[in-house]
Design a protein around this motif. Structure first.
Motif, PDB file in Angstrom:
ATOM      1  N   ILE A 239      -1.939  -2.336  -8.397  1.00  0.00           N
ATOM      2  CA  ILE A 239      -2.065  -3.677  -7.811  1.00  0.00           C
ATOM      3  C   ILE A 239      -3.324  -4.361  -8.338  1.00  0.00           C
ATOM      4  CG2 ILE A 239      -2.199  -5.006  -5.680  1.00  0.00           C
ATOM      5  CD1 ILE A 239       0.425  -3.436  -6.009  1.00  0.00           C
ATOM      6  N   VAL A 240      -4.409  -3.625  -8.390  1.00  0.00           N
ATOM      7  CA  VAL A 240      -5.679  -4.174  -8.884  1.00  0.00           C
ATOM      8  C   VAL A 240      -5.523  -4.652 -10.330  1.00  0.00           C
ATOM      9  CG1 VAL A 240      -8.062  -3.618  -9.500  1.00  0.00           C
ATOM     10  CG2 VAL A 240      -7.108  -2.807  -7.324  1.00  0.00           C
ATOM     11  N   ALA A 243      -3.545  -7.840 -10.487  1.00  0.00           N
ATOM     12  CA  ALA A 243      -4.281  -8.988  -9.950  1.00  0.00           C
ATOM     13  C   ALA A 243      -5.298  -9.528 -10.946  1.00  0.00           C
ATOM     14  CB  ALA A 243      -4.972  -8.598  -8.650  1.00  0.00           C
ATOM     15  N   GLY A 280      -7.454 -12.514  -7.072  1.00  0.00           N
ATOM     16  CA  GLY A 280      -7.932 -11.147  -6.896  1.00  0.00           C
ATOM     17  C   GLY A 280      -9.417 -11.015  -6.669  1.00  0.00           C
ATOM     18  N   PHE A 288      -6.825  -4.654  -1.076  1.00  0.00           N
ATOM     19  CA  PHE A 288      -5.859  -4.206  -2.075  1.00  0.00           C
ATOM     20  C   PHE A 288      -5.039  -3.030  -1.553  1.00  0.00           C
ATOM     21  CE2 PHE A 288      -8.544  -6.567  -5.103  1.00  0.00           C
ATOM     22  CZ  PHE A 288      -7.562  -7.227  -5.815  1.00  0.00           C
TER      23      PHE A 288
END
Length: 308
Positions: A239-240, A243, A280, A288
């Motif tokens: 996910i990081v 983003a 982000g 997150f």
């Protein structure tokens, strides 16, 4: 300790003499810039907070400038060096400059970005109650692999509880940046999964040989528990990466391919308590983790198995 002789540290003439003897030509590829100032390496050791009970992992010891200063304090130093010539020469350098501490040094020829290839038995040192794994990381990290090495150590060696790394000053700023900062990014978030970090000072380029084109920064860290989450670290980091892979996009757009559509991404973000229109760099590691959980809840078991 009081009966031991003092440790000799490497000055500019010592570094150049060792390099000539080894016919060493420092390469940018391996980030070989060697510290020539004894005061700087002692300052690094003080800032690291290591003590006489610590087994210190040093990545990229090079000619041994920092190694010798670590041996003044640490119980043992495990040095991981990718250059076979430097690795072979390091024990002799320690015997010459710190003869009473030579047995406190272990040298491993390996790539620190692939710690999984190093047997745990090679990293451990004998202790009264059995083998002891490294408890601290202190290193002058090559600029080109600094972040991967730090993350690799924190992931693979949970025994490492604290330490300090010297990195390019811009990397130090990114690692210690906080949400909302223009330089806050994936490295800032990922290191926060493992540890609390802080800047511990600056080091000018003039104390290196050869002299790099940038200054260095000291980053101290103390391990902490990761966020409480049902999502895996791998999923959170996915996910990081998504983003920050497209920083200018909102999270609704940046995470659409992971969620299956922008609408499903928005649904997951709202479930995680995150504004879908934010980006982000506004979020911390806990946010997150919540997003990862929400995305996983919104997927069927088939979709979870097939996700990228």
């Amino acid at each position: 300790m009081s009966e031991e002789t003092s440790v000799g540290l490497l000055g500019p003439a010592d570094v150049r003499s060792l390099a000539r003897r080894l016919q060493l030509r420092p390469t940018k590829q391996r980030g070989q810039n060697f510290v020539t100032d004894p005061n700087t390496v002692r300052r690094i050791v003080r800032a690291s907070g290591i003590g006489p009970e610590d087994v210190v992992l040093e990545v990229g010891p090079g000619l041994g400038s920092l190694t010798l200063a670590l041996l003044e304090v640490a119980r043992h130093v495990v040095a991981v060096e990718i250059d076979e010539v430097l690795a072979k020469a390091l024990p002799e350098t320690v015997r010459r400059y710190a003869p009473d501490r030579a047995e406190r040094l272990s040298v491993i020829v390996a790539d620190a970005t692939r710690l999984q290839d190093i047997p745990a038995s090679a990293l451990a040192v004998p202790g009264p109650e059995g083998p002891v794994m490294p408890t601290a990381l202190v290193a002058n990290l090559p600029y080109n692999v600094a972040v991967p090495v730090l993350l690799e150590v924190l992931e693979r060696l949970p025994s490492v509880r604290h330490g300090l790394v010297m990195v390019q000053v811009e990397v130090a700023e990114r690692l210690t940046a906080t949400p909302g900062s223009k330089i806050f990014g994936a490295p800032s978030v990922k290191v926060a999964w493992y540890a609390d970090v802080r800047q511990a000072g600056l080091v000018g380029r003039s104390i290196f040989w050869p002299q790099p084109n940038v200054d260095s920064g000291l980053v101290a860290f103390t391990r902490r528990e990761p966020p409480r989450t049902t999502a895996s670290r791998e999923r959170v980091f996915q996910i990081v990466d998504a983003a920050f892979g497209q920083r200018r996009k909102t999270l609704r757009s940046a995470l659409a391919h992971l969620a299956g559509s922008p609408a499903r991404a928005e649904e997951a973000l709202r479930a995680a308590g995150v504004d879908p229109s934010t980006r982000g760099e506004r979020l911390d590691i806990e946010a997150f983790a919540r997003i990862a959980e929400a995305l996983d809840r919104g997927m069927s078991s088939t979709e979870r198995n097939e996700r990228p």
